[in-house]
Every structure is written in C-alpha cells, then in structure tokens.
Design an enzyme around this catalytic site. Structure first.
Site, PDB file in Angstrom:
ATOM      1  CD  GLU A 106       8.520  -2.506  -3.029  1.00 46.57           C
ATOM      2  OE1 GLU A 106       8.347  -2.438  -4.260  1.00 46.57           O
ATOM      3  OE2 GLU A 106       7.763  -1.960  -2.220  1.00 46.57           O
ATOM      4  CD  GLU A 161       9.387   1.916  -0.207  1.00 40.12           C
ATOM      5  OE1 GLU A 161       8.454   1.987  -1.027  1.00 40.12           O
ATOM      6  OE2 GLU A 161      10.564   1.674  -0.533  1.00 40.12           O
TER       7      GLU A 161
END
Ligand code: NOJ
Length: 460
Positions: free
Chosen positions: A172, A361
């Site tokens: 991320e 995720e």
C-alpha cells in the site's frame, strides 16, 4: 433457523490461494533481538499521542518467537497460503551494507516451516517498517532510497528466492506516503507537501525497480505488488463534489498503479496535477516506472463518500463519516459495503495490462470480547461471508482473480490505532500472549474444509 448456504472454498477452484496476511512490525515484537535495529515505527510510536494509548510494536504478538505455533494455527484453520513481510532492520540493521545472518536465519526458519506445513509463502518486501537509520538520512524523501531499496530487495531475493516464488514488492504505497509524509498520522510523522511528493515519486520507482530486481534474481518468480483501493463516491451530484471525488480518486486509487502500467502519472485532473508539478516534481522516467507484474494485489476495506471542502490543502475534499450517513460500519468507523468492494475490483480489472488479480487484504475490526474462552464475532463472519460472496460473483463474471488473503491472522499492532482495533481471526491477549480462535476463525475453517458434500457446509 440457520440456512445451509453452499458457499465454499471449492467454488473458487482448486488452485485458488486462500491465505491470511500479516506484517513484521505488527506481529513480530522482539524489536532489538538478534541484531535487529529500530524501525521508524519503534521510534514514532514513542512520541506522545502518536498512537492510541501510547502503544508500540512491542510486544505485538511475539510472532518472532511463536511463529511455529502461529503457523500451525494458519494450517489448522485450513488456509493454503501465508503472506508475511520481511523486517528491513532485522536483515540490514544498518539499513544498507552487510546482511545480518541472524535475520536471514529467522526468515529461513519461517519459510521452511511454511513449506513443511504445506503453506505457500507470499513475501512482502516492504510493509512500512523502514530502518530508523535510513529515516535519519531522509527515508522515502532521500534520493538514495531507491538504491537502498534495490539492495534490500536483492538480499531478500538471494537469500529466500530458492524457496519463495510469490513476491509482493510494496504494501500500500498510497497509505504509507500519504499517512507518513503528508498527514503525519503514521511513521515518520511528517506533514509536508514536498516530502509527500518526493516519497510518492520514489515509491513509484521502488515498485518497478524492486520487481526488476526479483525478476533478475529469482527464476520462476511470480511478482506482484499491492495497492490500497476504495470506491470513491461523490456526496452529491453537484459539480464541486464530483470534482472533489475525482481528485481523491486520483490520489487514493490511481497515482501508483497507472505509472506501473506504463500510463505515466494520471494527468487528466489538470488542476491537481499542475499544482503537484509546480512543487518541484518532474513526472519523468515513464519507462522506469513501468513493470509487467505477474499479478496485482488489491487491498480493500471500505468505500469513501467525498464532499468538497475548500479548507483541506491540495485535495480540497473531505470524507463524510459512515456514522453520520447512518450506514453499517466497523469499530474504526469504516463503512461495510460488499457492493463497493465489487465495484472497485471491477474497475481495476478494466485496466489494460493487468494479467491477474489477488485480494491481498480484506477484513474488519470490531470490539470483540473474550467470554469464557469464546469470542462471538458474528459481525466479522458476516463481513467475510458477504465479501467472499461478492468476490465469487466477480470470478463467475470471468475475472481472473486467483487469491484472497484475510486481514489478519491474529489481533496485532494496528499502527496508530495501537492494540484496540482487533482485526484477527484469532484473539490475542497481548499481556499473556494467549491465543483464542474466534468464531470467525472456526467459520473460516468450515468454509475452507467444505468439499461440496455438505458435511462441513458453513451455516449462515
Ligand atoms: C492495510 C495495511 O496493509 C495493514 O498493515 C493494516 O493493518 C490493515 N490495512 C488494516 O488497517
């Protein structure tokens, strides 16, 4: 009466990767053992009010010492894959230079234990825990960061590439650059537009250069990287809300993937990009930022609803809270919306050049309580059931999605939220390190075990 629902892992196909994801800083603890040096999170979390209740990445879940029992839990719950990250300051306590043999030995043990249990390891090279020694030299703002990162990636590839075939370069990047360098809520706690823009440019290069390094060093590697993503919904159809939503979309969803796919930095929002360009950034190196990934990892938790707000620098936009909109949300205030999960995955799948998608995720934090050895987390079960159902629909539409990783195995150090945001399938008492499988963990086990014969079908 509970209804028998035939949702099962089987429906996703035999080769589908079902795993749990964790990261080093959030789970390992043992922050100064066996030669590890401090990471930015060890230092940042010591600042007053940086994290909830002053929590830091110690003791976390003591995964450093307990990895064997924890991997056994992953296996017992029925998962076939395990995603974890490598602590840069364990491998390279000086940030660069010579590798620490104890650090290499530790990850060798974790990898070997995964393989012994039949769990496919997915290794994330960078999950936010930069060595503090490199932060002192500027961290992601320094022009040297890309050289340091290539060196770290090379050491990981050489040490583990004989056994690890699935690699994720960055976790991320939009989150660690925005929160760490613009908003200051994450380590290293900077609030500077210049620092943010430099960190973005360097992280964009790190994802392609790190991938090229793995490609060169690891025969047969499958290389991906992860992106946070959120459907961005304008608060109203007023022109200014639409424009605000498009600026947020650019920064949340587009700024990292588009250069990776060879599209350069997104430029269609002229106002925002020109403003960014005026600040010392030259958006060059188009070909250096591009890399043909084998797969893209998407991480989604919630959608955002965005309203024009002239007082917010750069984006001039702010989110409208889920609680104010009176829609279902988690204990962190994150909207629960499997339809939005579907929409954003569908949108990413439309980019040319993506060969394969994985959900690396997805999960939810709730206020769990442990009562007589049991955690009844029905809301988390519903969250997983609804998101998996949505994912299955996308797969049935023909989308090439090959994996899903639940965030996360056990309650861990949730960055600025400390230990209060519990995301795990396994409850952890961080004072005693006692683990208790939550109802959602048992739900996953039933879901993963169901062979289409009915005897282990998940009841919902
Ligand atoms: C994304 C991050 O990768 C992970 O570290 C974090 O704990 C989860 N989201 C939940 O916030």
């Amino acid at each position: 009466m509970p209804v028998e629902h035939p949702l099962s892992a089987q429906m996703f196909g035999d080769d589908f990767h079902f795993g749990v994801a964790i990261s080093a800083a959030q789970n390992e603890g043992a922050i100064l053992e066996d030669g590890r040096s401090h990471s930015v999170w060890d230092v940042f979390s010591r600042k007053k009010t940086a994290t909830r209740k002053g929590a830091g990445p110690y003791p976390a879940c003591d995964f450093y010492h307990r990895y064997k029992e924890d991997l056994l839990l992953v296996k017992a719950l029925g998962f076939n894959s395990f995603r974890f990250s490598i602590s840069w300051s364990r491998i390279l306590p000086d940030g660069s230079g010579k590798a620490n043999p104890a650090g290499i030995a530790y990850y060798n043990d974790v990898i070997n234990e995964c393989l012994r249990l039949g769990l496919t390891p997915f290794v994330t090279i960078y999950h936010w825990d930069l060595p503090q020694v490199l932060q002192q030299e500027g961290g992601w703002v320094s022009p040297l960061i890309n050289r340091w990162f290539r060196h770290f990636a090379r050491i990981c590839a050489k040490a583990f590439g004989d056994r690890v075939k699935n690699w994720l370069i960055l976790n991320e990047p939009a989150a660690f650059t925005t929160l760490g360098y613009l908003v200051g809520k994450h380590a290293p706690g900077k609030r500077s537009l210049d620092a943010y823009l430099k960190s973005v440019q360097h992280a964009v290069l790190a994802q392609s250069e790190g991938a090229a390094m793995i490609r060169a060093q690891v025969p047969g590697a499958r290389i991906g990287t992860t992106f946070s993503c959120s459907e961005v919904i304008p608060f109203s159809s007023r022109e200014e809300d639409l424009a605000a939503a498009s600026r947020v979309d650019l920064l949340m969803n587009r700024i990292f993937i588009e250069p990776l796919l060879g599209m350069g930095f997104p430029e269609d929002d002229r106002g925002l990009m020109e403003k960014m360009n005026r600040r010392n950034l030259t958006w060059k190196h188009a070909e250096k930022m591009q890399f043909g990934m084998d797969f893209i990892g998407l991480q989604n938790y919630f959608p955002v609803v965005i309203k024009h707000n002239p007082f917010i620098p750069l984006v001039q936009a702010s989110p409208v809270k889920a609680s104010d909109r009176k829609v279902p949300h988690t204990s962190l205030g994150w909207e629960i919306n499997p339809g939005a999960f579907k929409n954003i995955i569908r949108r990413f799948s439309q980019y040319d050049g993506i060969k394969e998608l994985m959900i690396t995720e997805n999960g939810a934090a709730f206020k769990d309580s442990l009562n007589r050895g049991r955690v009844q987390d029905d809301a988390r079960i519903a969250y997983y059931r609804d998101h998996l159902t949505a994912l299955l629909q996308l797969k049935q539409e023909g989308m090439n999605i090959t994996g899903y990783f639940a965030w996360t195995l056990m309650d861990n150090f949730e960055w600025a939220e400390g230990y209060e945001a519990r995301f795990g399938l396994v409850h952890v008492d961080h004072a005693t390190q006692v683990r208790t499988i939550k109802d959602s963990g048992y739900w996953w086990r039933a879901f993963l075990e169901y062979q289409g014969k009915g005897q282990h079908a998940v009841r919902i």
